[in-house]
Design a protein around this motif. Structure first.
Motif, PDB file in Angstrom:
ATOM      1  N   SER A 148       0.870  -1.163   0.000  1.00 33.41           N
ATOM      2  CA  SER A 148       0.000   0.000   0.000  1.00 33.41           C
ATOM      3  C   SER A 148       0.913   1.221   0.000  1.00 33.41           C
ATOM      4  O   SER A 148       1.862   1.279   0.790  1.00 33.41           O
ATOM      5  CB  SER A 148      -0.870  -0.034   1.262  1.00 33.41           C
ATOM      6  OG  SER A 148      -1.612   1.144   1.375  1.00 33.41           O
ATOM      7  N   GLY A 149       0.659   2.165  -0.880  1.00 36.60           N
ATOM      8  CA  GLY A 149       1.602   3.269  -0.999  1.00 36.60           C
ATOM      9  C   GLY A 149       0.956   4.636  -1.002  1.00 36.60           C
ATOM     10  O   GLY A 149      -0.252   4.786  -1.171  1.00 36.60           O
ATOM     11  N   MET A 152       7.756   9.228  -0.974  1.00 41.21           N
ATOM     12  CA  MET A 152       7.095   7.989  -1.369  1.00 41.21           C
ATOM     13  C   MET A 152       7.143   7.046  -0.179  1.00 41.21           C
ATOM     14  O   MET A 152       8.208   6.843   0.411  1.00 41.21           O
ATOM     15  CB  MET A 152       7.795   7.370  -2.575  1.00 41.21           C
ATOM     16  CG  MET A 152       7.858   8.276  -3.787  1.00 41.21           C
ATOM     17  SD  MET A 152       6.242   8.712  -4.423  1.00 41.21           S
ATOM     18  CE  MET A 152       5.955   7.337  -5.510  1.00 41.21           C
ATOM     19  N   GLN A 153       5.986   6.470   0.167  1.00 41.19           N
ATOM     20  CA  GLN A 153       5.922   5.588   1.324  1.00 41.19           C
ATOM     21  C   GLN A 153       5.151   4.320   0.975  1.00 41.19           C
ATOM     22  O   GLN A 153       4.087   4.387   0.365  1.00 41.19           O
ATOM     23  CB  GLN A 153       5.233   6.307   2.480  1.00 41.19           C
ATOM     24  CG  GLN A 153       5.218   5.526   3.779  1.00 41.19           C
ATOM     25  CD  GLN A 153       4.657   6.349   4.922  1.00 41.19           C
ATOM     26  OE1 GLN A 153       3.573   6.893   4.820  1.00 41.19           O
ATOM     27  NE2 GLN A 153       5.416   6.445   5.999  1.00 41.19           N
ATOM     28  N   GLY A 154       5.724   3.183   1.359  1.00 38.38           N
ATOM     29  CA  GLY A 154       5.064   1.896   1.186  1.00 38.38           C
ATOM     30  C   GLY A 154       4.850   1.259   2.538  1.00 38.38           C
ATOM     31  O   GLY A 154       5.732   1.302   3.400  1.00 38.38           O
ATOM     32  N   PHE A 180       3.632  -0.975   9.329  1.00 38.12           N
ATOM     33  CA  PHE A 180       5.055  -1.104   9.057  1.00 38.12           C
ATOM     34  C   PHE A 180       5.348  -0.408   7.737  1.00 38.12           C
ATOM     35  O   PHE A 180       5.009  -0.924   6.678  1.00 38.12           O
ATOM     36  CB  PHE A 180       5.452  -2.581   9.010  1.00 38.12           C
ATOM     37  CG  PHE A 180       5.096  -3.323  10.261  1.00 38.12           C
ATOM     38  CD1 PHE A 180       5.839  -3.145  11.417  1.00 38.12           C
ATOM     39  CD2 PHE A 180       4.003  -4.171  10.292  1.00 38.12           C
ATOM     40  CE1 PHE A 180       5.509  -3.817  12.580  1.00 38.12           C
ATOM     41  CE2 PHE A 180       3.665  -4.853  11.452  1.00 38.12           C
ATOM     42  CZ  PHE A 180       4.406  -4.670  12.608  1.00 38.12           C
ATOM     43  N   CYS A 181       5.975   0.760   7.803  1.00 40.59           N
ATOM     44  CA  CYS A 181       6.174   1.583   6.618  1.00 40.59           C
ATOM     45  C   CYS A 181       7.643   1.910   6.396  1.00 40.59           C
ATOM     46  O   CYS A 181       8.416   2.022   7.346  1.00 40.59           O
ATOM     47  CB  CYS A 181       5.394   2.887   6.747  1.00 40.59           C
ATOM     48  SG  CYS A 181       3.616   2.669   6.976  1.00 40.59           S
TER      49      CYS A 181
END
Length: 112
Positions: free
Chosen positions: A83-84, A95-97, A103-104
């Motif tokens: 999920s981003g 940008m984050q996943g 838990f990122c």
């Protein structure tokens, strides 16, 4: 009939222009130093690596506007999708996943 076709074409063109005006669209330098291109694709923005070991691989697809975007991001190294999100601030995008939205990992990219 011709009038309807022209109207449809005009609407499609204006939708494409609206997507292109978003601040996320463009070429970005990743944390690893590769170039990622973020381009309009249908009703989303596709993230594709242009240089580096995984050049040519699409690593994300996001939707949103005005600097805030959500969707999916793929880690090209292990080919896992998360999920981003992407948040544009000036000439950078964070940008984050995430897994389970808990838990990122994030990276900040710079616009070229």
């Amino acid at each position: 009939m011709i009038r309807a076709t022209i109207l449809t074409a005009a609407l499609l063109f204006s939708a494409g222009v609206a997507l292109a005006d978003e601040p996320i669209v463009g070429n970005w330098k990743t944390k690893e130093g590769d170039t990622a291109a973020i381009t309009p694709c249908a009703d989303s923005y596709c993230v594709t690596l242009k240089t580096g070991k995984y050049a040519g691989r699409q690593i994300g697809k996001m939707q949103g506007k005005d600097g805030a975007y959500t969707g999916e991001l793929t880690d090209p190294e292990d080919n896992k999708t998360y999920s981003g999100s992407g948040t544009v601030s000036g000439r950078t995008v964070k940008m984050q996943g995430c897994v389970l939205k808990v838990f990122c990992k994030s990276q900040t990219w710079t616009k070229l």
